[in-house]
Design a protein around this motif. Structure first.
Motif, PDB file in Angstrom:
ATOM      1  N   LEU A  91       3.839 -26.201 -73.050  1.00  0.00           N
ATOM      2  CA  LEU A  91       3.301 -27.065 -73.812  1.00  0.00           C
ATOM      3  C   LEU A  91       4.194 -28.142 -74.256  1.00  0.00           C
ATOM      4  O   LEU A  91       3.908 -29.482 -74.547  1.00  0.00           O
ATOM      5  N   ASN A  92       5.516 -28.121 -73.905  1.00  0.00           N
ATOM      6  CA  ASN A  92       6.821 -29.262 -74.227  1.00  0.00           C
ATOM      7  C   ASN A  92       6.076 -29.750 -73.319  1.00  0.00           C
ATOM      8  O   ASN A  92       6.494 -31.206 -73.442  1.00  0.00           O
ATOM      9  N   ILE A  93       5.509 -30.280 -72.013  1.00  0.00           N
ATOM     10  CA  ILE A  93       5.634 -31.740 -71.026  1.00  0.00           C
ATOM     11  C   ILE A  93       4.038 -31.437 -70.539  1.00  0.00           C
ATOM     12  O   ILE A  93       3.795 -32.492 -70.130  1.00  0.00           O
ATOM     13  N   LEU A  94       2.778 -30.710 -71.548  1.00  0.00           N
ATOM     14  CA  LEU A  94       1.450 -30.183 -71.010  1.00  0.00           C
ATOM     15  C   LEU A  94       0.648 -31.424 -71.751  1.00  0.00           C
ATOM     16  O   LEU A  94       1.097 -31.172 -73.680  1.00  0.00           O
ATOM     17  N   SER A  95      -0.087 -32.024 -71.725  1.00  0.00           N
ATOM     18  CA  SER A  95      -1.598 -32.182 -72.423  1.00  0.00           C
ATOM     19  C   SER A  95      -3.186 -32.409 -72.084  1.00  0.00           C
ATOM     20  O   SER A  95      -2.994 -31.777 -71.113  1.00  0.00           O
ATOM     21  N   ALA A  96      -3.456 -32.749 -73.017  1.00  0.00           N
ATOM     22  CA  ALA A  96      -4.970 -32.463 -72.753  1.00  0.00           C
ATOM     23  C   ALA A  96      -5.621 -33.762 -71.484  1.00  0.00           C
ATOM     24  O   ALA A  96      -4.523 -34.248 -71.505  1.00  0.00           O
ATOM     25  N   GLY A  97      -5.839 -32.409 -70.987  1.00  0.00           N
ATOM     26  CA  GLY A  97      -6.134 -33.693 -69.202  1.00  0.00           C
ATOM     27  C   GLY A  97      -5.311 -32.573 -68.152  1.00  0.00           C
ATOM     28  O   GLY A  97      -5.866 -33.215 -66.881  1.00  0.00           O
ATOM     29  N   ASP A  98      -4.478 -32.629 -68.781  1.00  0.00           N
ATOM     30  CA  ASP A  98      -3.529 -31.741 -67.437  1.00  0.00           C
ATOM     31  C   ASP A  98      -3.597 -31.027 -66.758  1.00  0.00           C
ATOM     32  O   ASP A  98      -4.507 -29.847 -67.783  1.00  0.00           O
ATOM     33  N   GLU A  99      -3.072 -30.246 -65.853  1.00  0.00           N
ATOM     34  CA  GLU A  99      -3.659 -29.091 -64.989  1.00  0.00           C
ATOM     35  C   GLU A  99      -2.566 -28.155 -64.250  1.00  0.00           C
ATOM     36  O   GLU A  99      -1.316 -28.989 -64.414  1.00  0.00           O
ATOM     37  N   ILE A 100      -2.516 -27.354 -64.294  1.00  0.00           N
ATOM     38  CA  ILE A 100      -1.212 -26.297 -64.326  1.00  0.00           C
ATOM     39  C   ILE A 100      -1.466 -25.391 -62.502  1.00  0.00           C
ATOM     40  O   ILE A 100      -3.050 -25.393 -63.086  1.00  0.00           O
ATOM     41  N   ILE A 101      -1.175 -25.273 -62.168  1.00  0.00           N
ATOM     42  CA  ILE A 101      -1.077 -24.249 -61.419  1.00  0.00           C
ATOM     43  C   ILE A 101      -0.568 -22.820 -60.864  1.00  0.00           C
ATOM     44  O   ILE A 101       0.728 -22.560 -60.995  1.00  0.00           O
ATOM     45  N   ALA A 102      -1.202 -21.981 -61.029  1.00  0.00           N
ATOM     46  CA  ALA A 102      -0.124 -20.314 -61.332  1.00  0.00           C
ATOM     47  C   ALA A 102      -0.994 -19.511 -60.344  1.00  0.00           C
ATOM     48  O   ALA A 102      -2.134 -19.391 -59.507  1.00  0.00           O
ATOM     49  N   GLY A 103       0.482 -18.401 -59.992  1.00  0.00           N
ATOM     50  CA  GLY A 103      -0.071 -17.438 -59.183  1.00  0.00           C
ATOM     51  C   GLY A 103      -1.175 -16.412 -59.970  1.00  0.00           C
ATOM     52  O   GLY A 103      -0.602 -16.195 -61.561  1.00  0.00           O
ATOM     53  N   SER A 104      -2.297 -15.650 -59.322  1.00  0.00           N
ATOM     54  CA  SER A 104      -3.139 -14.727 -60.211  1.00  0.00           C
ATOM     55  C   SER A 104      -2.384 -13.553 -60.679  1.00  0.00           C
ATOM     56  O   SER A 104      -2.890 -13.008 -61.348  1.00  0.00           O
ATOM     57  N   GLY A 105      -1.582 -13.144 -60.162  1.00  0.00           N
ATOM     58  CA  GLY A 105      -0.937 -11.916 -60.004  1.00  0.00           C
ATOM     59  C   GLY A 105      -0.600 -11.747 -61.262  1.00  0.00           C
ATOM     60  O   GLY A 105       1.298 -11.368 -61.342  1.00  0.00           O
ATOM     61  N   LEU A 106      -0.416 -12.149 -62.904  1.00  0.00           N
ATOM     62  CA  LEU A 106       0.712 -12.690 -63.209  1.00  0.00           C
ATOM     63  C   LEU A 106       0.617 -11.668 -64.296  1.00  0.00           C
ATOM     64  O   LEU A 106      -0.802 -10.806 -64.336  1.00  0.00           O
ATOM     65  N   PHE A 107       1.127 -11.323 -65.527  1.00  0.00           N
ATOM     66  CA  PHE A 107       0.949  -9.954 -67.008  1.00  0.00           C
ATOM     67  C   PHE A 107      -0.008 -10.505 -67.539  1.00  0.00           C
ATOM     68  O   PHE A 107      -0.729 -11.625 -67.704  1.00  0.00           O
ATOM     69  N   GLY A 108      -1.100  -9.573 -67.912  1.00  0.00           N
ATOM     70  CA  GLY A 108      -2.165  -9.924 -68.753  1.00  0.00           C
ATOM     71  C   GLY A 108      -2.637 -10.905 -69.804  1.00  0.00           C
ATOM     72  O   GLY A 108      -3.069 -11.867 -70.384  1.00  0.00           O
ATOM     73  N   GLY A 109      -1.256 -10.896 -69.938  1.00  0.00           N
ATOM     74  CA  GLY A 109      -1.174 -11.544 -71.456  1.00  0.00           C
ATOM     75  C   GLY A 109      -1.019 -13.725 -71.356  1.00  0.00           C
ATOM     76  O   GLY A 109      -1.655 -13.743 -72.279  1.00  0.00           O
ATOM     77  N   THR A 110      -0.108 -14.164 -69.921  1.00  0.00           N
ATOM     78  CA  THR A 110       0.047 -14.733 -69.914  1.00  0.00           C
ATOM     79  C   THR A 110      -1.288 -15.387 -68.897  1.00  0.00           C
ATOM     80  O   THR A 110      -1.985 -16.554 -69.513  1.00  0.00           O
ATOM     81  N   ILE A 111      -2.130 -14.442 -67.938  1.00  0.00           N
ATOM     82  CA  ILE A 111      -3.319 -15.184 -67.786  1.00  0.00           C
ATOM     83  C   ILE A 111      -4.410 -15.568 -69.711  1.00  0.00           C
ATOM     84  O   ILE A 111      -5.672 -16.306 -69.444  1.00  0.00           O
ATOM     85  N   ASP A 112      -4.843 -14.264 -70.133  1.00  0.00           N
ATOM     86  CA  ASP A 112      -4.946 -15.319 -71.584  1.00  0.00           C
ATOM     87  C   ASP A 112      -4.607 -15.796 -72.047  1.00  0.00           C
ATOM     88  O   ASP A 112      -5.586 -17.062 -72.471  1.00  0.00           O
ATOM     89  N   LEU A 113      -3.122 -16.078 -72.182  1.00  0.00           N
ATOM     90  CA  LEU A 113      -2.770 -17.382 -73.090  1.00  0.00           C
ATOM     91  C   LEU A 113      -3.016 -18.976 -72.181  1.00  0.00           C
ATOM     92  O   LEU A 113      -4.221 -19.397 -72.565  1.00  0.00           O
ATOM     93  N   PHE A 114      -3.973 -18.558 -70.198  1.00  0.00           N
ATOM     94  CA  PHE A 114      -4.220 -19.703 -70.446  1.00  0.00           C
ATOM     95  C   PHE A 114      -5.288 -19.750 -70.173  1.00  0.00           C
ATOM     96  O   PHE A 114      -5.968 -20.803 -70.210  1.00  0.00           O
ATOM     97  N   SER A 115      -6.634 -18.795 -69.903  1.00  0.00           N
ATOM     98  CA  SER A 115      -8.256 -18.670 -70.976  1.00  0.00           C
ATOM     99  C   SER A 115      -7.884 -20.177 -72.248  1.00  0.00           C
ATOM    100  O   SER A 115      -8.599 -21.119 -72.318  1.00  0.00           O
ATOM    101  N   ASP A 116      -6.458 -19.312 -73.159  1.00  0.00           N
ATOM    102  CA  ASP A 116      -6.908 -19.914 -74.283  1.00  0.00           C
ATOM    103  C   ASP A 116      -6.478 -21.726 -74.256  1.00  0.00           C
ATOM    104  O   ASP A 116      -7.281 -22.860 -75.181  1.00  0.00           O
ATOM    105  N   LEU A 117      -5.815 -21.595 -73.730  1.00  0.00           N
ATOM    106  CA  LEU A 117      -5.153 -23.176 -73.090  1.00  0.00           C
ATOM    107  C   LEU A 117      -6.499 -24.332 -72.925  1.00  0.00           C
ATOM    108  O   LEU A 117      -6.430 -25.314 -72.563  1.00  0.00           O
ATOM    109  N   LYS A 118      -7.477 -23.744 -72.313  1.00  0.00           N
ATOM    110  CA  LYS A 118      -9.071 -23.825 -71.999  1.00  0.00           C
ATOM    111  C   LYS A 118      -9.765 -24.974 -73.394  1.00  0.00           C
ATOM    112  O   LYS A 118      -9.773 -26.325 -72.889  1.00  0.00           O
ATOM    113  N   GLN A 119      -9.183 -24.573 -74.218  1.00  0.00           N
ATOM    114  CA  GLN A 119      -9.532 -25.650 -75.728  1.00  0.00           C
ATOM    115  C   GLN A 119      -9.291 -26.257 -76.120  1.00  0.00           C
ATOM    116  O   GLN A 119      -9.426 -27.554 -76.800  1.00  0.00           O
TER     117      GLN A 119
END
Length: 408
Positions: A91-119
C-alpha cells in the motif's frame, strides 16, 4: 563477519545501558522532553529521539537495525504482524487502478489480502509460478509491483530472484520478496536484485513461537518514478531513503500497525540463534524428507531433494538449503487426519518456524476461505499435510512419522 558472528557482534549491536548485552524493553507509550521546542523538532524529524511508541521506540528500533543489517538493506520498519508487513509494503506504493503480479502458491492469508484489495481498486493478477515467461504477458501500464515468496508456503516453489528482478527492472517495476521461509541465513534477496523484503518475523526470526510480528526491509536501490508512483514527489529529497521515508511518515504511521516493545525484545533474543536453528532445521528437514520418501503411500515435496525441479536453484541461490517445510500427500483427507492424530511429537498447530515440529492440514485451516481453484493453484489438495520441521533429534522425528504412516 560470518553470519552467526554478525548476529552477536554486528554494527547494529550497540553498547546498551549499564553494560547490558541486549537492549532493555522500553515499555512506555510516550517520551517526555524538557522543552516544547525539542519535542517539536523530534515530531518533525529535525532532531533524533522518540515521541510516541506507535511511531518509534528504542527496543523496536534495535530490532529493525539488526534485521536490516542481516539483509544488507538501507533501513527497516517493524510491524505488528507478518500480514501487516505484506499489506503496508504494497500500500505504500499502490493506488486505486494499480495492479500487482503475484505467484499463486502463496500463504493463504496473503491470497485473502489480495482479494480484500479489490474493493480498494487494486487488482492482483496471479501466475502459477513467478518466472519471466509467466510474468511478461501480464505486464501493462497499471502494473506497479511483482510479489512472491522466495520459497512459497506451502507449494514450495522457489523463485529465481535474479532473472525475475532483471526483467521487471527493465520494465520499471519493483520486485517485493517475502523471505519468511528462506530467512537471511539461506539467502539475502537484495544480493540477487530484489528491491523490498518482508518477513513474518513471528516465524523463524523469532523462533520460539512466542510473539507476532513482521518487518519490511528496503534495499534503497529502486528508483521511484514520481510520474508512475503517486505520493513520492515530496520524498524525492530523501534519495535512496524515499520508500522508507514515505512509509514511516505515511501509511505505516497512520494505520497504527506498530510492533510492541516486548515483542521486539522477544524477537531480538530469538534472532541471535537464527543461524544455529536454521542449520539444524534444514538438516532435519532434508533427512526427514528422504525418510518419508521411502514410505509407501506418501508423496513428498521438498525443494532440497535431489529429484526436486528446484534442486539446482536451491544450490545456486539458497546455499544448498531447502528450508524447513515439507509437504506430503497421503491419498485422502481421512488418511491425512488419521496421520496427524497419530503423531506423538509433532504438534497440530498453525505456525511455522517454531523450535518444535508443527503439522497442519492446510485445506481445512489456512485455506478455509480459498476457493477450490485457489487451493489447487497454491498446491493444496485435500490430502496435503504441511510439516514445519523443528530442532528435535531427527531420528525421533523419523520414527514418529514412520509409525504414523504405518498406522494408516
Amino acid at each position: 563477519m560470518e553470519f552467526n558472528t554478525k548476529l552477536l557482534h554486528g554494527n547494529a549491536v550497540k553498547n546498551y545501558a549499564d553494560g547490558a548485552t541486549v537492549p532493555p524493553i522500553s515499555q512506555t507509550s510516550a517520551f517526555s522532553y524538557e522543552t516544547a521546542e525539542k519535542l517539536e523538532k523530534v515530531f518533525n524529524n529535525k532532531a533524533p529521539g522518540y515521541a510516541y511508541t506507535r511511531i518509534g521506540n528504542p527496543t523496536v528500533d534495535a530490532f529493525e537495525r539488526r534485521v536490516c543489517e542481516l539483509e544488507g538493506g538501507k533501513g527497516a520498519v517493524a510491524c505488528a504482524s507478518g500480514m501487516s508487513a505484506v499489506t503496508l509494503s504494497l500500500l505504500n506504493i499502490l493506488s486505486a487502478g494499480d495492479e500487482i503480479i503475484a505467484g499463486s502458491g502463496l500463504f493463504g492469508g496473503t491470497i485473502d489480502l489480495f482479494s480484500d484489495l479489490k474493493q480498494f481498486g487494486i487488482t492482483t493478477r496471479f501466475v502459477s509460478k513467478v518466472t519471466v515467461e509467466e510474468i511478461e504477458p501480464l505486464i501493462n501500464e497499471h502494473t506497479k509491483a511483482v510479489f512472491g515468496e522466495v520459497i512459497s508456503n506451502p507449494s514450495l516453489d522457489v523463485i529465481d530472484i535474479r532473472s525475475v528482478a532483471d526483467f521487471v527492472h527493465s520494465k520499471g517495476i519493483p520486485l517485493i520478496m517475502d523471505s519468511t521461509t528462506a530467512t537471511p541465513y539461506a539467502v539475502r534477496p537484495f544480493e540477487h536484485g530484489a528491491d523490498i523484503v518482508v518477513h513474518s518475523s513471528s516465524k523463524y526470526i523469532n523462533g520460539g513461537g512466542n510473539s507476532i510480528s513482521g518487518i519490511i526491509v528496503d534495499s534503497g536501490n529502486f528508483q521511484w518514478d514520481v510520474s508512475r508512483y503517486n505520493g513520492f514527489e515530496k520524498y524525492k529529497v530523501y534519495g535512496s531513503f524515499a520508500y522508507l521515508a514515505k512509509l514511516r511518515n505515511g501509511i505505516w504511521r497512520n494505520m497504527g500497525g506498530c510492533l510492541s516493545p516486548t515483542n521486539a525484545f522477544l524477537n531480538l533474543v530469538g534472532l541471535e540463534t537464527l543461524g544455529l536453528r536454521m542449520e539444524r532445521i534444514c538438516s532435519n528437514s532434508y533427512e526427514l524428507a528422504q525418510a518419508l520418501g521411502r514410505l509407501d503411500g506418501v508423496s513428498v515435496h521438498y525443494p532440497g531433494l535431489p529429484d526436486s525441479p528446484y534442486k539446482e536453484l536451491v544450490d545456486r541461490q539458497l546455499n544448498g538449503l531447502g528450508g524447513g517445510i515439507i509437504t506430503i500427500q497421503v491419498g485422502s483427507k481421512e488418511r491425512a487426519y488419521q496421520l496427524l492424530n497419530s503423531l506423538k511429537y509433532a504438534l497440530n498447530a498453525t505456525n511455522i518456524g517454531d523450535l518444535r515440529t508443527l503439522v497442519i492440514h492446510p485445506a481445512s485451516t489456512i485455506y478455509t476461505h480459498s476457493t477450490k481453484e485457489q487451493k489447487e493453484a497454491a498446491g493444496v489438495q485435500e490430502d496435503t499435510i504441511r510439516i514445519s520441521v523443528g530442532i528435535e533429534d531427527v531420528q525421533d522425528l523419523i520414527d514418529d512419522f514412520t509409525q504414523a504412516v504405518e498406522s494408516l
